[in-house]
Design a protein around this motif. Structure first.
Motif, PDB file in Angstrom:
ATOM      1  N   VAL A 137      -5.829  -6.341 -44.625  1.00  0.00           N
ATOM      2  CA  VAL A 137      -6.705  -5.411 -43.994  1.00  0.00           C
ATOM      3  C   VAL A 137      -8.102  -5.912 -44.013  1.00  0.00           C
ATOM      4  O   VAL A 137      -8.921  -5.968 -44.695  1.00  0.00           O
ATOM      5  CB  VAL A 137      -6.723  -3.939 -44.437  1.00  0.00           C
ATOM      6  CG1 VAL A 137      -7.796  -3.205 -43.758  1.00  0.00           C
ATOM      7  CG2 VAL A 137      -5.430  -3.287 -44.568  1.00  0.00           C
ATOM      8  N   SER A 138      -8.586  -6.503 -42.847  1.00  0.00           N
ATOM      9  CA  SER A 138      -9.985  -6.962 -42.771  1.00  0.00           C
ATOM     10  C   SER A 138     -10.876  -5.971 -42.050  1.00  0.00           C
ATOM     11  O   SER A 138     -12.056  -6.332 -42.090  1.00  0.00           O
ATOM     12  CB  SER A 138      -9.884  -8.254 -41.726  1.00  0.00           C
ATOM     13  OG  SER A 138      -9.419  -8.134 -40.716  1.00  0.00           O
ATOM     14  N   ARG A 139     -10.512  -5.154 -41.298  1.00  0.00           N
ATOM     15  CA  ARG A 139     -11.645  -4.210 -40.685  1.00  0.00           C
ATOM     16  C   ARG A 139     -11.040  -2.819 -41.276  1.00  0.00           C
ATOM     17  O   ARG A 139      -9.824  -2.637 -42.057  1.00  0.00           O
ATOM     18  CB  ARG A 139     -11.055  -4.163 -39.137  1.00  0.00           C
ATOM     19  CG  ARG A 139      -9.810  -4.039 -38.719  1.00  0.00           C
ATOM     20  CD  ARG A 139      -9.455  -4.346 -37.285  1.00  0.00           C
ATOM     21  NE  ARG A 139      -8.207  -4.237 -36.943  1.00  0.00           N
ATOM     22  CZ  ARG A 139      -7.381  -3.460 -36.023  1.00  0.00           C
ATOM     23  NH1 ARG A 139      -8.260  -2.440 -35.690  1.00  0.00           N
ATOM     24  NH2 ARG A 139      -6.150  -3.744 -36.256  1.00  0.00           N
ATOM     25  N   GLN A 140     -11.739  -2.019 -41.264  1.00  0.00           N
ATOM     26  CA  GLN A 140     -11.998  -0.626 -41.707  1.00  0.00           C
ATOM     27  C   GLN A 140     -11.487   0.500 -40.670  1.00  0.00           C
ATOM     28  O   GLN A 140     -12.027   1.514 -40.779  1.00  0.00           O
ATOM     29  CB  GLN A 140     -13.192  -0.395 -42.272  1.00  0.00           C
ATOM     30  CG  GLN A 140     -13.747  -1.216 -43.493  1.00  0.00           C
ATOM     31  CD  GLN A 140     -12.916  -1.059 -44.636  1.00  0.00           C
ATOM     32  OE1 GLN A 140     -12.372   0.201 -45.227  1.00  0.00           O
ATOM     33  NE2 GLN A 140     -12.399  -2.239 -45.356  1.00  0.00           N
ATOM     34  N   GLU A 141     -10.501   0.302 -40.269  1.00  0.00           N
ATOM     35  CA  GLU A 141      -9.787   1.036 -39.140  1.00  0.00           C
ATOM     36  C   GLU A 141      -8.438   0.798 -39.206  1.00  0.00           C
ATOM     37  O   GLU A 141      -7.796  -0.097 -39.449  1.00  0.00           O
ATOM     38  CB  GLU A 141     -10.258   0.797 -37.861  1.00  0.00           C
ATOM     39  CG  GLU A 141      -9.532   0.359 -36.717  1.00  0.00           C
ATOM     40  CD  GLU A 141     -10.415   0.026 -35.336  1.00  0.00           C
ATOM     41  OE1 GLU A 141      -9.671  -0.448 -34.550  1.00  0.00           O
ATOM     42  OE2 GLU A 141     -11.421   0.501 -35.159  1.00  0.00           O
ATOM     43  N   CYS A 142      -7.519   1.970 -39.060  1.00  0.00           N
ATOM     44  CA  CYS A 142      -6.275   2.260 -39.134  1.00  0.00           C
ATOM     45  C   CYS A 142      -5.373   1.374 -37.872  1.00  0.00           C
ATOM     46  O   CYS A 142      -5.889   1.550 -36.783  1.00  0.00           O
ATOM     47  CB  CYS A 142      -5.826   3.830 -38.995  1.00  0.00           C
ATOM     48  SG  CYS A 142      -4.075   3.777 -39.068  1.00  0.00           S
ATOM     49  N   GLU A 143      -4.514   0.533 -38.085  1.00  0.00           N
ATOM     50  CA  GLU A 143      -3.970  -0.329 -37.195  1.00  0.00           C
ATOM     51  C   GLU A 143      -3.194   0.782 -36.305  1.00  0.00           C
ATOM     52  O   GLU A 143      -2.487   0.194 -35.351  1.00  0.00           O
ATOM     53  CB  GLU A 143      -3.035  -1.323 -37.693  1.00  0.00           C
ATOM     54  CG  GLU A 143      -3.753  -2.365 -38.236  1.00  0.00           C
ATOM     55  CD  GLU A 143      -3.033  -3.516 -39.029  1.00  0.00           C
ATOM     56  OE1 GLU A 143      -1.628  -3.360 -39.068  1.00  0.00           O
ATOM     57  OE2 GLU A 143      -3.360  -4.241 -39.565  1.00  0.00           O
ATOM     58  N   THR A 144      -2.581   1.833 -36.880  1.00  0.00           N
ATOM     59  CA  THR A 144      -1.531   2.840 -36.117  1.00  0.00           C
ATOM     60  C   THR A 144      -2.538   3.828 -35.100  1.00  0.00           C
ATOM     61  O   THR A 144      -2.141   3.791 -33.980  1.00  0.00           O
ATOM     62  CB  THR A 144      -0.812   3.707 -37.147  1.00  0.00           C
ATOM     63  OG1 THR A 144      -0.159   2.734 -37.962  1.00  0.00           O
ATOM     64  CG2 THR A 144      -0.148   4.556 -36.339  1.00  0.00           C
ATOM     65  N   CYS A 145      -3.569   4.513 -35.646  1.00  0.00           N
ATOM     66  CA  CYS A 145      -4.425   5.207 -34.703  1.00  0.00           C
ATOM     67  C   CYS A 145      -5.660   5.203 -34.356  1.00  0.00           C
ATOM     68  O   CYS A 145      -6.455   5.536 -33.759  1.00  0.00           O
ATOM     69  CB  CYS A 145      -4.284   6.725 -35.625  1.00  0.00           C
ATOM     70  SG  CYS A 145      -5.229   6.952 -36.903  1.00  0.00           S
ATOM     71  N   GLY A 146      -6.378   3.992 -35.119  1.00  0.00           N
ATOM     72  CA  GLY A 146      -7.665   3.721 -34.917  1.00  0.00           C
ATOM     73  C   GLY A 146      -8.569   4.319 -35.877  1.00  0.00           C
ATOM     74  O   GLY A 146      -9.953   4.156 -35.707  1.00  0.00           O
ATOM     75  N   GLY A 147      -8.359   5.127 -36.553  1.00  0.00           N
ATOM     76  CA  GLY A 147      -9.192   6.109 -37.286  1.00  0.00           C
ATOM     77  C   GLY A 147      -9.610   5.449 -38.628  1.00  0.00           C
ATOM     78  O   GLY A 147      -9.266   3.972 -39.024  1.00  0.00           O
ATOM     79  N   PRO A 148     -10.867   5.949 -39.078  1.00  0.00           N
ATOM     80  CA  PRO A 148     -11.433   5.202 -40.170  1.00  0.00           C
ATOM     81  C   PRO A 148     -10.621   5.159 -41.642  1.00  0.00           C
ATOM     82  O   PRO A 148     -10.030   6.322 -41.845  1.00  0.00           O
ATOM     83  CB  PRO A 148     -12.744   5.969 -40.267  1.00  0.00           C
ATOM     84  CG  PRO A 148     -12.479   7.506 -39.948  1.00  0.00           C
ATOM     85  CD  PRO A 148     -11.446   7.171 -38.765  1.00  0.00           C
ATOM     86  N   LEU A 149     -10.568   4.246 -42.318  1.00  0.00           N
ATOM     87  CA  LEU A 149      -9.971   4.165 -43.502  1.00  0.00           C
ATOM     88  C   LEU A 149     -11.033   4.411 -44.698  1.00  0.00           C
ATOM     89  O   LEU A 149     -12.320   4.047 -44.431  1.00  0.00           O
ATOM     90  CB  LEU A 149      -9.593   2.741 -43.738  1.00  0.00           C
ATOM     91  CG  LEU A 149      -8.371   2.302 -42.748  1.00  0.00           C
ATOM     92  CD1 LEU A 149      -7.912   0.613 -43.102  1.00  0.00           C
ATOM     93  CD2 LEU A 149      -7.250   3.307 -42.715  1.00  0.00           C
ATOM     94  N   GLN A 150     -10.524   4.755 -45.719  1.00  0.00           N
ATOM     95  CA  GLN A 150     -11.625   4.894 -46.981  1.00  0.00           C
ATOM     96  C   GLN A 150     -10.604   4.864 -47.866  1.00  0.00           C
ATOM     97  O   GLN A 150      -9.507   4.725 -48.300  1.00  0.00           O
ATOM     98  CB  GLN A 150     -12.239   6.553 -47.174  1.00  0.00           C
ATOM     99  CG  GLN A 150     -10.766   7.663 -47.113  1.00  0.00           C
ATOM    100  CD  GLN A 150     -11.485   9.143 -47.496  1.00  0.00           C
ATOM    101  OE1 GLN A 150     -12.058   9.684 -46.376  1.00  0.00           O
ATOM    102  NE2 GLN A 150     -11.736   9.475 -48.599  1.00  0.00           N
ATOM    103  N   ALA A 151     -11.233   4.378 -49.205  1.00  0.00           N
ATOM    104  CA  ALA A 151     -10.740   3.759 -50.418  1.00  0.00           C
ATOM    105  C   ALA A 151      -9.652   5.165 -50.953  1.00  0.00           C
ATOM    106  O   ALA A 151     -10.137   6.318 -50.731  1.00  0.00           O
ATOM    107  CB  ALA A 151     -11.651   3.696 -51.585  1.00  0.00           C
TER     108      ALA A 151
END
Length: 40
Positions: A7-21
């Motif tokens: 995971v190199s970007r902080q966005e979900c590959e499925t829906c494009g939503g933001p990721l958090q720890a």
């Protein structure tokens, strides 16, 4: 659930939503759809 060790970007590959720890600190979780990604 998906698992991606690159995971190199902080966005979900499925829906494009933001990721958090996640609570364990070992990965990320999408705030919208709940997909989990492993931290590298």
């Amino acid at each position: 659930m998906t698992s991606d060790s690159n995971v190199s970007r902080q966005e979900c590959e499925t829906c494009g939503g933001p990721l958090q720890a996640d609570k364990t600190g070992s990965g990320y979780v999408c705030v919208y759809c709940g997909n989990h990604y492993q931290r590298q």
